[in-house]
Design an enzyme around this catalytic site. Structure first.
Site, PDB file in Angstrom:
ATOM      1  N   PRO A 126       0.829  -1.210   0.000  1.00 13.56           N
ATOM      2  CA  PRO A 126       0.000   0.000   0.000  1.00 13.56           C
ATOM      3  C   PRO A 126       0.856   1.249   0.000  1.00 13.56           C
ATOM      4  O   PRO A 126       1.787   1.381   0.791  1.00 13.56           O
ATOM      5  CB  PRO A 126      -0.784  -0.110   1.315  1.00 13.56           C
ATOM      6  N   THR A 175      -2.435  -0.570   9.021  1.00 13.72           N
ATOM      7  CA  THR A 175      -1.036  -0.179   9.248  1.00 13.72           C
ATOM      8  C   THR A 175      -0.906   0.442  10.630  1.00 13.72           C
ATOM      9  O   THR A 175      -1.588   1.408  10.955  1.00 13.72           O
ATOM     10  CB  THR A 175      -0.588   0.831   8.173  1.00 13.72           C
ATOM     11  N   LYS A 230      -0.255  -4.601   9.644  1.00 12.83           N
ATOM     12  CA  LYS A 230       1.006  -4.260   8.962  1.00 12.83           C
ATOM     13  C   LYS A 230       1.871  -3.417   9.893  1.00 12.83           C
ATOM     14  O   LYS A 230       1.373  -2.478  10.526  1.00 12.83           O
ATOM     15  CB  LYS A 230       0.694  -3.481   7.678  1.00 12.83           C
ATOM     16  N   SER A 263       6.861  -5.488   8.541  1.00  9.16           N
ATOM     17  CA  SER A 263       7.173  -4.269   7.792  1.00  9.16           C
ATOM     18  C   SER A 263       7.718  -3.208   8.725  1.00  9.16           C
ATOM     19  O   SER A 263       7.278  -3.096   9.876  1.00  9.16           O
ATOM     20  CB  SER A 263       5.887  -3.746   7.129  1.00  9.16           C
ATOM     21  N   HIS A 284       7.742  -0.160   7.214  1.00 14.57           N
ATOM     22  CA  HIS A 284       7.228   0.942   6.400  1.00 14.57           C
ATOM     23  C   HIS A 284       8.300   1.425   5.410  1.00 14.57           C
ATOM     24  O   HIS A 284       8.398   2.610   5.088  1.00 14.57           O
ATOM     25  CB  HIS A 284       6.795   2.097   7.314  1.00 14.57           C
ATOM     26  N   GLY A 306       9.785  -4.426   2.301  1.00 16.01           N
ATOM     27  CA  GLY A 306      10.937  -3.614   2.698  1.00 16.01           C
ATOM     28  C   GLY A 306      12.227  -4.100   2.060  1.00 16.01           C
ATOM     29  O   GLY A 306      12.739  -5.161   2.415  1.00 16.01           O
ATOM     30  N   GLY A 307      12.725  -3.341   1.097  1.00 15.56           N
ATOM     31  CA  GLY A 307      14.058  -3.608   0.551  1.00 15.56           C
ATOM     32  C   GLY A 307      14.136  -4.759  -0.434  1.00 15.56           C
ATOM     33  O   GLY A 307      15.239  -5.155  -0.818  1.00 15.56           O
TER      34      GLY A 307
HETATM   35  C1  LIG Z   1       5.852   6.883  -1.268  1.00 21.28           C
HETATM   36  C2  LIG Z   1       5.422   5.834  -0.273  1.00 21.28           C
HETATM   37  C3  LIG Z   1       4.169   5.961   0.322  1.00 21.28           C
HETATM   38  C4  LIG Z   1       3.755   4.987   1.219  1.00 21.28           C
HETATM   39  N1  LIG Z   1       2.481   5.071   1.721  1.00 21.28           N
HETATM   40  C5  LIG Z   1       2.044   4.105   2.566  1.00 21.28           C
HETATM   41  C6  LIG Z   1       0.718   4.134   3.045  1.00 21.28           C
HETATM   42  O1  LIG Z   1      -0.071   5.016   2.722  1.00 21.28           O
HETATM   43  N2  LIG Z   1       0.333   3.144   3.892  1.00 21.28           N
HETATM   44  C7  LIG Z   1       1.188   2.145   4.281  1.00 21.28           C
HETATM   45  O2  LIG Z   1       0.806   1.263   5.039  1.00 21.28           O
HETATM   46  N3  LIG Z   1       2.451   2.105   3.831  1.00 21.28           N
HETATM   47  C8  LIG Z   1       2.888   3.038   2.982  1.00 21.28           C
HETATM   48  N4  LIG Z   1       4.161   2.970   2.488  1.00 21.28           N
HETATM   49  C9  LIG Z   1       5.018   1.838   2.892  1.00 21.28           C
HETATM   50  C10 LIG Z   1       4.828   0.645   1.949  1.00 21.28           C
HETATM   51  O3  LIG Z   1       3.582   0.044   2.131  1.00 21.28           O
HETATM   52  C11 LIG Z   1       5.884  -0.436   2.200  1.00 21.28           C
HETATM   53  O4  LIG Z   1       5.860  -0.799   3.566  1.00 21.28           O
HETATM   54  C12 LIG Z   1       7.288  -0.036   1.807  1.00 21.28           C
HETATM   55  O5  LIG Z   1       7.294   0.795   0.677  1.00 21.28           O
HETATM   56  C13 LIG Z   1       8.102  -1.292   1.506  1.00 21.28           C
HETATM   57  O6  LIG Z   1       9.429  -0.993   1.267  1.00 21.28           O
HETATM   58  P1  LIG Z   1      10.083  -0.842  -0.188  1.00 21.28           P
HETATM   59  O7  LIG Z   1       9.632   0.474  -0.722  1.00 21.28           O
HETATM   60  O8  LIG Z   1      11.531  -0.892   0.122  1.00 21.28           O
HETATM   61  O9  LIG Z   1       9.629  -2.003  -1.049  1.00 21.28           O
HETATM   62  C14 LIG Z   1       4.602   3.916   1.570  1.00 21.28           C
HETATM   63  C15 LIG Z   1       5.856   3.817   0.979  1.00 21.28           C
HETATM   64  C16 LIG Z   1       6.263   4.748   0.059  1.00 21.28           C
HETATM   65  C17 LIG Z   1       7.610   4.595  -0.581  1.00 21.28           C
HETATM   66  C1  LIG Z   2      -1.628  11.533   6.802  1.00 17.66           C
HETATM   67  C2  LIG Z   2      -1.168  11.150   5.459  1.00 17.66           C
HETATM   68  C3  LIG Z   2      -0.145  10.144   5.658  1.00 17.66           C
HETATM   69  C4  LIG Z   2       0.233   9.537   4.362  1.00 17.66           C
HETATM   70  C5  LIG Z   2       1.339   8.690   4.680  1.00 17.66           C
HETATM   71  C6  LIG Z   2       1.761   7.920   3.543  1.00 17.66           C
HETATM   72  C7  LIG Z   2       2.752   6.992   4.069  1.00 17.66           C
HETATM   73  O1  LIG Z   2       2.433   6.079   4.771  1.00 17.66           O
HETATM   74  C8  LIG Z   2       4.112   7.221   3.752  1.00 17.66           C
HETATM   75  O2  LIG Z   2       4.949   6.381   4.115  1.00 17.66           O
HETATM   76  O3  LIG Z   2       4.421   8.255   3.187  1.00 17.66           O
END
Ligand SMILES: Cc1cc2nc3c(=O)[nH]c(=O)nc-3n(C[C@H](O)[C@H](O)[C@H](O)COP(=O)(O)O)c2cc1C
Ligand SMILES: CCCCCCC(=O)C(=O)O
Length: 362
Positions: A81, A159, A236, A258, A260, A292-293
């Site tokens: 996500p 999350t 998550k 995760s 994040h 992640g990674g």
């Molecule tokens: C630009 C961006 C926005 C993200 N937004 C969310 C989000 O809205 N909700 C969430 O659970 N994780 C969010 N994530 C984390 C991802 O779900 C995920 O845990 C992470 O990107 C995995 O690592 P990777 O980018 O190395 O594959 C976000 C990650 C990125 C890079």
């Molecule tokens: C309150 C908006 C939060 C958006 C966050 C998106 C996210 O999870 C991220 O890693 O960026």
């Protein structure tokens, strides 16, 4: 694109994507929190893992198919996500799910998607789950759950590692705000208005989280969510055996190991290092996903060998989306899956069921 420049690995897409977005958007996507130690450690932790290939097994046919909660998937690699796909492509999440559908892969749509849940569902060719942040306004969550179920989303991913947004220095320096035309269109405008009032903080994203996320949440609150949906619920942001065990005790259906993508707590453990204790803690009672990674088919293989049921990728599919829209997303998933097939062939494991702990050096 000529063959000379055709992307041959996921990180080739990173180079391509950089030219398609502004500097603040690039930093938002690429960056992590603090000194970005966990961001770097997530990928580095795979560098240190060593595989133990077996010989003389029949690998004439390789099968990457799997299933989660009864839904068949062509690949154990799904899309994590991520908020606001329209930052990267005008079609946003609609392009993403079209691309994932062409690869018959799972997409976890973010609560802060920049296209409506219904438009995304109409465009999807593969299964969809919806990620939720636990907003203070539970009525907003309730509406989202109802809409998602009506539109055919098959599971919910909550999350829990973002009680406040990580200290993302790049976004703070850039004073990151969402560009005109990019918004969390599924969330009640009242939630967004509260965020704008509180926009004193370092970035618009951080300000929003300060006002709208419920920080008082505890394990007991999960019963509220459980009572609202019969769909699978996954948590998550799990990184410890203790929390994995509590998740199992509180009746959730799966967990996502995760941190994040290194965007929340810096110095948090790299996910591949946390995976095994979480897998052992739930003792086969539920699927354990990881993100992640993950940048290589060998990384996917390693995660599966250490007990993951499936993996999610984040930034790599965003690179594909920025560089090539839906086709870029499909190509990223195909590249990753074909690298996994390649690894399975050389490892002597023709199906995912053949991959086990013995494949990775302790
Ligand atoms: C630009 C961006 C926005 C993200 N937004 C969310 C989000 O809205 N909700 C969430 O659970 N994780 C969010 N994530 C984390 C991802 O779900 C995920 O845990 C992470 O990107 C995995 O690592 P990777 O980018 O190395 O594959 C976000 C990650 C990125 C890079
Ligand atoms: C309150 C908006 C939060 C958006 C966050 C998106 C996210 O999870 C991220 O890693 O960026």
């Amino acid at each position: 694109m000529g063959t000379q420049n055709a992307p041959l690995r996921l990180t080739d897409y990173r180079d391509l994507a950089a030219g398609h977005v502004t500097r603040p958007v690039w930093d938002f996507v690429d960056g992590g929190s603090g000194d970005e130690r966990t961001l770097a450690a997530n990928t580095a932790a795979y560098d240190h893992r060593r595989l133990r290939p077996r010989i003389l097994t029949d690998v004439d046919k390789i099968d990457t198919r799997t299933a989660l909660f009864g839904t068949p998937l062509a690949t154990p690699i799904g899309l994590a996500p991520v908020a606001y796909h329209r930052l990267l492509h005008p079609e946003g999440e609609v392009a993403t799910v079209r691309g994932a559908g062409a690869a018959a892969a799972l997409t976890v749509v973010g609560i802060f998607a920049s296209r409506t849940l219904e438009d995304i569902a109409r465009a999807a060719g593969g299964p969809l789950w919806l990620q939720l942040y636990w907003l203070r306004r539970r009525a907003v969550l309730e509406q989202l759950i109802d809409r998602a179920e009506a539109a055919g989303y098959e599971a919910f991913v909550v999350t829990l590692d973002a009680k406040r947004i990580g200290q993302r220095l790049r976004d703070m320096r850039n004073g990151f705000t969402l560009p005109e035309g990019v918004a969390a269109v599924n969330v009640d405008p009242a939630v967004m208005a509260e965020a704008h009032q509180a926009h004193e903080a370092d970035s618009a994203i951080a300000a929003h989280a300060e006002t709208s996320f419920d920080r008082a949440l505890t394990w007991d609150d999960l019963a509220w969510l459980r009572a609202r949906t019969s769909k699978p619920i996954l948590l998550k942001g799990v990184l410890t055996a203790e929390d994995a065990r509590l998740a199992a005790e509180h009746g959730v259906d799966g967990i996502v190991v995760s941190n994040h993508g290194g965007r929340q707590l810096d110095n948090a453990v790299p996910t591949i290092d946390a995976l095994e204790e979480c897998v052992q803690a739930v003792a086969g009672t539920m699927p354990v996903l990881i993100d992640g990674g993950i940048r290589r088919g060998t990384d996917v293989f390693t995660a599966l060998a250490l007990g993951a049921s499936a993996v999610l990728i984040g930034r790599p599919f965003l690179w594909g989306l920025a560089a090539g829209g839906a086709e870029g997303v499909t190509d990223v998933l195909r590249l990753a899956t074909s690298e996994l097939e390649h690894t399975m062939t050389l490892m002597g494991t023709p199906t995912l069921a053949d991959i086990d702990r013995t494949a990775v050096r302790p």
